[in-house]
Scaffold this motif. Structure first.
Motif, mmCIF file in Angstrom:
data_model
loop_
_atom_site.group_PDB
_atom_site.id
_atom_site.type_symbol
_atom_site.label_atom_id
_atom_site.label_comp_id
_atom_site.label_asym_id
_atom_site.label_seq_id
_atom_site.Cartn_x
_atom_site.Cartn_y
_atom_site.Cartn_z
ATOM 1 N N UNK A 61 0.592 -1.084 -0.003
ATOM 2 C CA UNK A 61 -0.255 0.008 -0.032
ATOM 3 C C UNK A 61 0.746 1.351 -0.089
ATOM 4 N N UNK A 79 -11.017 2.023 -1.369
ATOM 5 C CA UNK A 79 -10.371 2.461 0.198
ATOM 6 C C UNK A 79 -11.461 0.720 0.451
ATOM 7 N N UNK A 80 -10.706 -0.027 0.741
ATOM 8 C CA UNK A 80 -10.480 -1.900 1.491
ATOM 9 C C UNK A 80 -11.830 -1.701 2.368
ATOM 10 N N UNK A 81 -12.284 -2.766 2.463
ATOM 11 C CA UNK A 81 -13.907 -3.199 3.082
ATOM 12 C C UNK A 81 -13.853 -4.043 3.802
ATOM 13 N N UNK A 82 -12.396 -5.239 4.098
ATOM 14 C CA UNK A 82 -12.558 -6.628 4.450
ATOM 15 C C UNK A 82 -13.338 -6.858 6.304
ATOM 16 N N UNK B 107 -8.003 -7.377 14.162
ATOM 17 C CA UNK B 107 -9.110 -7.520 13.544
ATOM 18 C C UNK B 107 -9.095 -6.320 13.438
ATOM 19 N N UNK B 110 -6.760 -5.759 10.640
ATOM 20 C CA UNK B 110 -6.972 -5.917 9.319
ATOM 21 C C UNK B 110 -8.235 -5.728 8.250
ATOM 22 N N UNK B 111 -8.977 -5.285 9.066
ATOM 23 C CA UNK B 111 -10.160 -3.972 7.933
ATOM 24 C C UNK B 111 -9.868 -3.024 7.102
ATOM 25 N N UNK B 112 -8.430 -2.539 7.893
ATOM 26 C CA UNK B 112 -7.429 -1.396 7.025
ATOM 27 C C UNK B 112 -5.999 -1.459 6.021
ATOM 28 N N UNK B 113 -6.228 -2.709 7.113
ATOM 29 C CA UNK B 113 -4.353 -3.243 5.908
ATOM 30 C C UNK B 113 -4.401 -4.474 5.225
ATOM 31 N N UNK B 114 -5.637 -4.386 4.533
ATOM 32 C CA UNK B 114 -5.326 -6.216 3.883
ATOM 33 C C UNK B 114 -6.494 -5.729 2.741
ATOM 34 N N UNK B 115 -6.690 -6.134 1.018
ATOM 35 C CA UNK B 115 -7.112 -5.673 0.445
ATOM 36 C C UNK B 115 -8.157 -6.373 0.260
ATOM 37 N N UNK B 116 -9.187 -6.347 0.987
ATOM 38 C CA UNK B 116 -10.374 -6.750 0.638
ATOM 39 C C UNK B 116 -11.234 -6.177 -0.116
ATOM 40 N N UNK B 117 -12.183 -6.832 -1.048
ATOM 41 C CA UNK B 117 -13.701 -5.339 -0.841
ATOM 42 C C UNK B 117 -14.782 -6.238 -0.735
ATOM 43 N N UNK B 131 -16.473 2.204 2.543
ATOM 44 C CA UNK B 131 -15.490 1.817 3.867
ATOM 45 C C UNK B 131 -16.157 2.782 4.863
#
Lengths: 83, 143
Positions: A61, A79-82, B107, B110-117, B131
């Motif tokens: 990033x 922006x990511x949303x995991x 946790x 993980x919500x801000x640092x990993x590339x998931x959508x 987000x």
């Protein structure tokens, strides 16, 4: 260089990745996005609001003002949303 | 011991928890898909390679900061229904304080640092989940 798109950026551009050769004057990710926005109407729509975009250079990033000199891969995404 | 998994497979909670039992304290967080606002399906997109690297870095950071015996992050991708497990974070340490804090750190970050959508489908219409600023605030408390 490989340019990757994810989530709604991918949907708007219409492809998940493309091979590009930016001109030497394009050095930051923000400049890359602005340069690519001129490629088609779809690219322009995807990149219309740079404030809503995030980026990674070679899978790390970075802020949009980061340079990508020598990178093999740049990714542009929302922006990511995991989690 | 660090275990990072990004997969379309159902998360086996019992097996993940049992594998963490290597010291005196195990803490865990399980996230389930919410059916709020009529969400019928939640689909997770990710950045293959970068996702696993980001989760591995987070697990390494937590292990070093809290001297963990073990850390596990399992994140599901692909389509899911409400009630299904989407994410599991587990930590093991000699005592509860480290295990609980490290679990909360993982946790949050993980919500801000990993590339998931996330993309949710409501009444047949799909939309990308926005987000939340509150997630950024939660992540910064660990700096």
């Amino acid at each position: 260089m490989r340019l990757l798109y994810f989530a709604w950026v991918r949907e708007r551009v219409g492809v998940g990745e493309e091979e590009v050769t930016p001109p030497a004057s394009v050095t930051t990710v923000a400049e890359l996005v602005a340069w690519r926005a001129a490629a088609s109407e779809r690219h322009a729509a995807a990149f219309a609001e740079p404030a809503r975009l995030r980026a990674a250079v070679d899978q790390a990033f970075v802020p949009l003002d980061a340079t990508f000199a020598g990178a093999r891969e740049v990714a542009i995404f929302p922006p990511v949303t995991g989690g | 011991m660090i275990r990072v998994v990004v997969s379309t497979a159902v998360i086996d909670l019992a097996a993940e928890l049992a594998a963490l039992e290597r010291d005196g304290a195990v803490a865990s967080f399980t996230g389930l898909v919410r059916g709020d606002d009529g969400v019928a399906t939640l689909e997770l997109e990710h950045y293959p390679g970068a996702t696993e690297a980001a989760l591995g870095q987070l697990a390494e950071a937590a292990s070093a900061r809290w001297s963990l015996t073990a850390a596990t992050i399992v994140h599901r991708v692909g389509p899911m229904a409400p009630g299904e497990r989407i994410v599991f974070v587990g930590t093991c340490a000699p005592h509860r304080g480290a295990a609980l804090e490290a679990c909360a750190f993982l946790i949050d970050r993980l919500k801000t640092d990993a590339p998931f959508w996330k993309r949710e489908t409501v009444n047949g219409a799909a939309r990308w989940v926005e987000a939340r600023d509150s997630d950024d605030v939660a992540a910064t408390r660990w700096e």
